[in-house]
Scaffold this active site. Structure first.
Site, short mmCIF file in Angstrom:
data_model
loop_
_atom_site.label_atom_id
_atom_site.label_comp_id
_atom_site.label_asym_id
_atom_site.label_seq_id
_atom_site.Cartn_x
_atom_site.Cartn_y
_atom_site.Cartn_z
N ASP A 74 76.46 42.84 54.58
CA ASP A 74 76.88 44.21 54.92
C ASP A 74 78.39 44.24 55.17
O ASP A 74 78.98 45.32 55.35
CB ASP A 74 76.08 44.79 56.08
CG ASP A 74 76.20 44.00 57.36
OD1 ASP A 74 76.85 42.93 57.36
OD2 ASP A 74 75.64 44.44 58.39
N SER A 75 79.03 43.05 55.11
CA SER A 75 80.49 43.00 55.11
C SER A 75 81.06 43.76 53.91
O SER A 75 82.25 44.06 53.88
CB SER A 75 80.99 41.55 55.12
OG SER A 75 80.39 40.82 54.06
N ASP B 81 71.62 41.49 53.20
CA ASP B 81 71.71 41.90 54.60
C ASP B 81 70.93 43.19 54.81
O ASP B 81 71.09 44.15 54.03
CB ASP B 81 73.17 42.15 54.98
CG ASP B 81 73.70 41.13 55.95
OD1 ASP B 81 72.90 40.48 56.65
OD2 ASP B 81 74.94 40.95 55.99
N LYS C 6 68.45 39.16 55.48
CA LYS C 6 69.04 38.63 56.72
C LYS C 6 69.14 39.78 57.71
O LYS C 6 69.44 40.92 57.33
CB LYS C 6 70.44 38.06 56.46
CG LYS C 6 71.16 37.58 57.73
CD LYS C 6 72.37 36.75 57.43
CE LYS C 6 73.63 37.51 57.12
NZ LYS C 6 74.08 38.42 58.18
N GLU D 171 70.27 40.65 62.10
CA GLU D 171 71.01 40.17 63.27
C GLU D 171 70.16 40.32 64.53
O GLU D 171 69.44 41.31 64.69
CB GLU D 171 72.30 40.98 63.42
CG GLU D 171 73.23 40.83 62.22
CD GLU D 171 74.53 41.62 62.38
OE1 GLU D 171 74.74 42.25 63.44
OE2 GLU D 171 75.34 41.59 61.43
N GLU E 163 77.53 32.72 63.89
CA GLU E 163 78.88 33.25 63.66
C GLU E 163 79.69 33.23 64.95
O GLU E 163 79.26 33.76 65.99
CB GLU E 163 78.79 34.69 63.12
CG GLU E 163 80.17 35.30 62.86
CD GLU E 163 80.15 36.57 62.03
OE1 GLU E 163 79.07 36.94 61.52
OE2 GLU E 163 81.23 37.17 61.88
O1 KIV Z 1 77.93 40.35 56.08
C1 KIV Z 1 78.37 39.18 56.02
O2 KIV Z 1 79.26 38.86 55.20
C2 KIV Z 1 77.81 38.20 56.92
C3 KIV Z 1 78.47 36.85 56.95
C4 KIV Z 1 79.70 36.93 57.75
C5 KIV Z 1 77.54 35.81 57.44
O3 KIV Z 1 76.88 38.47 57.62
#
Ligand code: KIV
Length: 291
Positions: free
Chosen positions: A45-46, A84, A113, A115, A182
């Site tokens: 989600d970055s 994500d 993934k 959090e 992280e």
């Molecule tokens: O969204 C992302 O890029 C991440 C990484 C920093 C692990 O969650």
């Protein structure tokens, strides 16, 4: 890793050769990552901050993520594609979370993934029960930026470190096949890595994790505005790209691009029928022409 990488092969990589994960958000970046031989491509989600220009990751939706997951999947990488789950896509109910994960799986991801720690156990269990492999994410969890009060190293006090270890055990116990750590002290990451049976993937968590993850644009130097301490740059793609576009602009302005060899031409017959004696007028050599 030989063959297509799966969540079970990543899970089995615990304690073996270090696992390599990078982010990718579209087909070209997926091909770069896959040609480089990474084990896992994370459609993070970055994407919100790195590609879409937002200030935080809270702005992207399941639809946004599915759009980018599909682009990555169309590159048909051999690396495991992990999507994500964006903010609020797994917080409302487990049914909602399973439905949102299904959208990302149908877009082309082979795992998701999310959090959080012990508070995420019910949702991890529901996803695993629906046959969706889940990667956990602990420490600095960017979707909690407002609750955490900023992007800060986590687990620096004994109580917080102990809570992270408990969280990691809870996630592994709930069925996560790997856990991202992280921005946690190296010592805490080592304790967690030794204390759970699934691989840990560190980003700003030191060298003792089972693998590492970086944002592709950071390691390529394509994103050059913020350089966190834990990023190592392996290229200066932004600098090279600016120089390349500036050289193109200078050539266009000097009428040095395109050349005759970079142009299409009429056949002599058609040119003559149109009354054009173009080649002599243009001073070009017909021998160097391409049709
Ligand atoms: O969204 C992302 O890029 C991440 C990484 C920093 C692990 O969650």
């Amino acid at each position: 890793m030989a063959g297509n990488v799966t969540a079970p092969t990543i899970r089995a990589g615990k304690g073996g050769a270090p696992l390599v994960m990078v982010t990718a958000y579209d087909a070209p970046t997926a091909r770069i990552a896959d040609d480089a031989g990474v084990d896992v491509i994370l459609v993070g989600d970055s994407v919100a901050m790195v590609v879409l220009g937002y200030q935080d990751t809270l702005q992207v939706t399941v639809a946004d993520m599915a759009h980018h997951v599909a682009a990555v999947a169309r590159a048909r990488p051999r690396a495991l594609v992990v999507a994500d789950m964006p903010w609020l896509s797994y917080h409302l109910s487990t049914d909602d979370a399973v439905g949102n994960a299904a959208t990302l799986i149908r877009a082309g991801a082979a795992a998701v993934k999310l959090e959080g720690g012990q508070n995420r156990v019910p949702v991890v269990e529901a996803l695993v029960d629906a046959q969706v492999p889940v990667m956990g994410h602990l420490g600095l969890t960017p979707q909690s930026v407002h609750a955490l009060g900023g992007y800060r190293v986590q687990g620096q006090q004994a109580e917080a470190a102990t809570a992270l270890i408990d969280d990691a055990r809870a996630l592994a116990g709930a069925g996560c096949f790997a856990i991202v750590l992280e921005c946690v002290p190296r010592e805490v990451a080592r304790l967690i890595t030794r204390g759970v049976a699934v691989p840990t993937l560190g980003i700003g968590a030191g060298p003792d994790c089972d693998g590492q993850v970086l944002v592709l644009h950071d390691l390529l130097g394509l994103e050059d505005r913020i350089v966190p301490k834990f990023v190592r740059r392996y290229a200066s793609v932004k600098v090279d790209a600016v120089a390349a576009v500036a050289a193109y602009a200078a050539d266009v302005r000097a009428r040095a691009f395109p050349s005759d060899a970079e142009s299409y031409h009429l056949s002599d017959e058609v040119a003559t029928s149109l009354g054009i004696d173009g080649f002599a007028a243009m001073g070009t050599d017909p021998a160097t022409r391409t049709a």
